[in-house]
Design a protein around this motif. Structure first.
Motif, mmCIF file in Angstrom:
data_model
loop_
_atom_site.group_PDB
_atom_site.id
_atom_site.type_symbol
_atom_site.label_atom_id
_atom_site.label_comp_id
_atom_site.label_asym_id
_atom_site.label_seq_id
_atom_site.Cartn_x
_atom_site.Cartn_y
_atom_site.Cartn_z
ATOM 1 N N VAL A 1 4.059 9.957 -2.385
ATOM 2 C CA VAL A 1 4.239 8.520 -2.605
ATOM 3 C C VAL A 1 3.122 7.985 -3.498
ATOM 4 O O VAL A 1 3.365 7.178 -4.406
ATOM 5 C CB VAL A 1 4.302 7.754 -1.262
ATOM 6 N N MET A 2 1.898 8.456 -3.278
ATOM 7 C CA MET A 2 0.766 8.033 -4.096
ATOM 8 C C MET A 2 1.002 8.420 -5.561
ATOM 9 O O MET A 2 0.760 7.618 -6.471
ATOM 10 C CB MET A 2 -0.531 8.676 -3.582
ATOM 11 N N THR A 3 1.494 9.618 -5.790
ATOM 12 C CA THR A 3 1.773 10.075 -7.154
ATOM 13 C C THR A 3 2.884 9.255 -7.791
ATOM 14 O O THR A 3 2.789 8.869 -8.962
ATOM 15 C CB THR A 3 2.157 11.580 -7.148
ATOM 16 N N VAL A 4 3.931 8.955 -7.029
ATOM 17 C CA VAL A 4 5.038 8.155 -7.565
ATOM 18 C C VAL A 4 4.541 6.766 -7.952
ATOM 19 O O VAL A 4 4.851 6.264 -9.042
ATOM 20 C CB VAL A 4 6.209 8.071 -6.557
ATOM 21 N N LEU A 5 3.756 6.141 -7.082
ATOM 22 C CA LEU A 5 3.228 4.814 -7.411
ATOM 23 C C LEU A 5 2.283 4.871 -8.612
ATOM 24 O O LEU A 5 2.303 3.969 -9.466
ATOM 25 C CB LEU A 5 2.544 4.194 -6.197
ATOM 26 N N ASP A 6 1.506 5.929 -8.731
ATOM 27 C CA ASP A 6 0.643 6.087 -9.898
ATOM 28 C C ASP A 6 1.485 6.244 -11.161
ATOM 29 O O ASP A 6 1.180 5.647 -12.201
ATOM 30 C CB ASP A 6 -0.295 7.280 -9.719
ATOM 31 N N ASN A 7 2.551 7.035 -11.075
ATOM 32 C CA ASN A 7 3.451 7.197 -12.229
ATOM 33 C C ASN A 7 4.088 5.863 -12.621
ATOM 34 O O ASN A 7 4.207 5.542 -13.812
ATOM 35 C CB ASN A 7 4.547 8.223 -11.930
ATOM 36 N N LEU A 8 4.523 5.083 -11.617
ATOM 37 C CA LEU A 8 5.119 3.773 -11.890
ATOM 38 C C LEU A 8 4.094 2.839 -12.531
ATOM 39 O O LEU A 8 4.439 2.038 -13.404
ATOM 40 C CB LEU A 8 5.684 3.159 -10.602
ATOM 41 N N HIS A 9 2.842 2.986 -12.127
ATOM 42 C CA HIS A 9 1.768 2.203 -12.747
ATOM 43 C C HIS A 9 1.583 2.630 -14.202
ATOM 44 O O HIS A 9 1.463 1.785 -15.097
ATOM 45 C CB HIS A 9 0.469 2.386 -11.951
ATOM 46 N N GLN A 10 1.566 3.923 -14.457
ATOM 47 C CA GLN A 10 1.408 4.439 -15.829
ATOM 48 C C GLN A 10 2.562 3.991 -16.722
ATOM 49 O O GLN A 10 2.368 3.739 -17.912
ATOM 50 C CB GLN A 10 1.324 5.971 -15.824
ATOM 51 N N LYS A 11 3.764 3.877 -16.148
ATOM 52 C CA LYS A 11 4.949 3.456 -16.908
ATOM 53 C C LYS A 11 5.016 1.938 -17.082
ATOM 54 O O LYS A 11 5.873 1.435 -17.802
ATOM 55 C CB LYS A 11 6.226 3.930 -16.207
ATOM 56 N N THR B 1 0.845 -1.195 0.000
ATOM 57 C CA THR B 1 0.000 0.000 0.000
ATOM 58 C C THR B 1 0.879 1.244 0.000
ATOM 59 O O THR B 1 2.068 1.192 0.363
ATOM 60 C CB THR B 1 -0.913 0.036 1.237
ATOM 61 N N VAL B 2 0.270 2.355 -0.363
ATOM 62 C CA VAL B 2 0.969 3.639 -0.296
ATOM 63 C C VAL B 2 1.426 3.878 1.140
ATOM 64 O O VAL B 2 2.562 4.299 1.378
ATOM 65 C CB VAL B 2 0.051 4.784 -0.785
ATOM 66 N N ARG B 3 0.582 3.590 2.101
ATOM 67 C CA ARG B 3 0.902 3.820 3.521
ATOM 68 C C ARG B 3 2.147 3.040 3.943
ATOM 69 O O ARG B 3 3.014 3.574 4.632
ATOM 70 C CB ARG B 3 -0.299 3.425 4.397
ATOM 71 N N GLU B 4 2.267 1.774 3.527
ATOM 72 C CA GLU B 4 3.441 0.963 3.894
ATOM 73 C C GLU B 4 4.729 1.569 3.327
ATOM 74 O O GLU B 4 5.732 1.679 4.033
ATOM 75 C CB GLU B 4 3.293 -0.468 3.372
ATOM 76 N N THR C 1 11.692 13.201 4.940
ATOM 77 C CA THR C 1 10.356 13.749 5.117
ATOM 78 C C THR C 1 9.677 13.686 3.763
ATOM 79 O O THR C 1 10.205 14.194 2.768
ATOM 80 C CB THR C 1 10.441 15.209 5.603
ATOM 81 N N ILE C 2 8.510 13.054 3.748
ATOM 82 C CA ILE C 2 7.807 12.884 2.483
ATOM 83 C C ILE C 2 6.311 12.784 2.765
ATOM 84 O O ILE C 2 5.899 12.253 3.796
ATOM 85 C CB ILE C 2 8.326 11.635 1.722
ATOM 86 N N ALA C 3 5.508 13.308 1.862
ATOM 87 C CA ALA C 3 4.052 13.330 2.039
ATOM 88 C C ALA C 3 3.403 12.091 1.426
ATOM 89 O O ALA C 3 3.905 11.517 0.445
ATOM 90 C CB ALA C 3 3.478 14.588 1.373
ATOM 91 N N TYR C 4 2.278 11.726 1.992
ATOM 92 C CA TYR C 4 1.482 10.601 1.480
ATOM 93 C C TYR C 4 1.161 10.807 0.002
ATOM 94 O O TYR C 4 1.297 9.889 -0.816
ATOM 95 C CB TYR C 4 0.186 10.473 2.298
ATOM 96 N N THR C 5 0.740 12.016 -0.355
ATOM 97 C CA THR C 5 0.344 12.289 -1.740
ATOM 98 C C THR C 5 1.525 12.158 -2.710
ATOM 99 O O THR C 5 1.334 11.790 -3.867
ATOM 100 C CB THR C 5 -0.292 13.680 -1.879
#
Length: 134
Positions: A39-49, A20-23, A33-37
């Motif tokens: 990490v969510m965006t990075v995982l979405d980008n990795l999904h798009q790629k 999950t994004v949270r994990e 220091t990093i925001a939830y959003t």
């Protein structure tokens, strides 16, 4: 892959299960220091790629690697090599950068892919093929 994408994928590959994004966020926060959003965006980008697939779980997603880190490294090497205007020179330069252990791993991989070609290769499995290598 960018630096943050690599940091996220490193965790996905290491854990070798849907995450999950949270994990990922909680593990990354041990280092930065990093925001939830973010990490969510990075995982979405990795999904798009095409590097991760995702499956909905409630209102969130679980992400899983599409291929291994080894396959990713191989694709990078193949891409870099195919862009060279002199592939033989590129290989010579690459081999020159390798440690003894890396060269041994290369010869082991060649042996696995090609199989023993001569009785000599079977007698000396750790040796490079005759006529090539140092």
């Amino acid at each position: 892959m960018g630096e943050l994408e690599d940091a996220v994928m490193t965790r996905v590959w290491k854990w070798n299960r849907p995450v999950t994004v949270r994990e990922v966020l909680e593990d990354l926060q041990r280092e930065r220091t990093i925001a939830y959003t973010t990490v969510m965006t990075v995982l979405d980008n990795l999904h798009q790629k095409g590097w991760v697939r995702r499956e909905a779980e409630g209102r969130a997603y679980r992400y899983e690697a599409v291929s291994t880190r080894a396959a990713y490294a191989a694709a990078l090497m193949n891409d870099a090599w195919s862009q060279s205007d002199n592939p033989a020179a590129a290989l010579v330069a690459f081999f020159g950068m390798m440690s003894d252990e890396q060269r041994q791993a290369l010869w082991d991989a060649v042996r696995i892919v090609q199989g023993p070609e001569t009785p000599e290769a079977e007698e000396n499995p750790g040796s490079p093929p005759q006529g090539g290598g140092r």
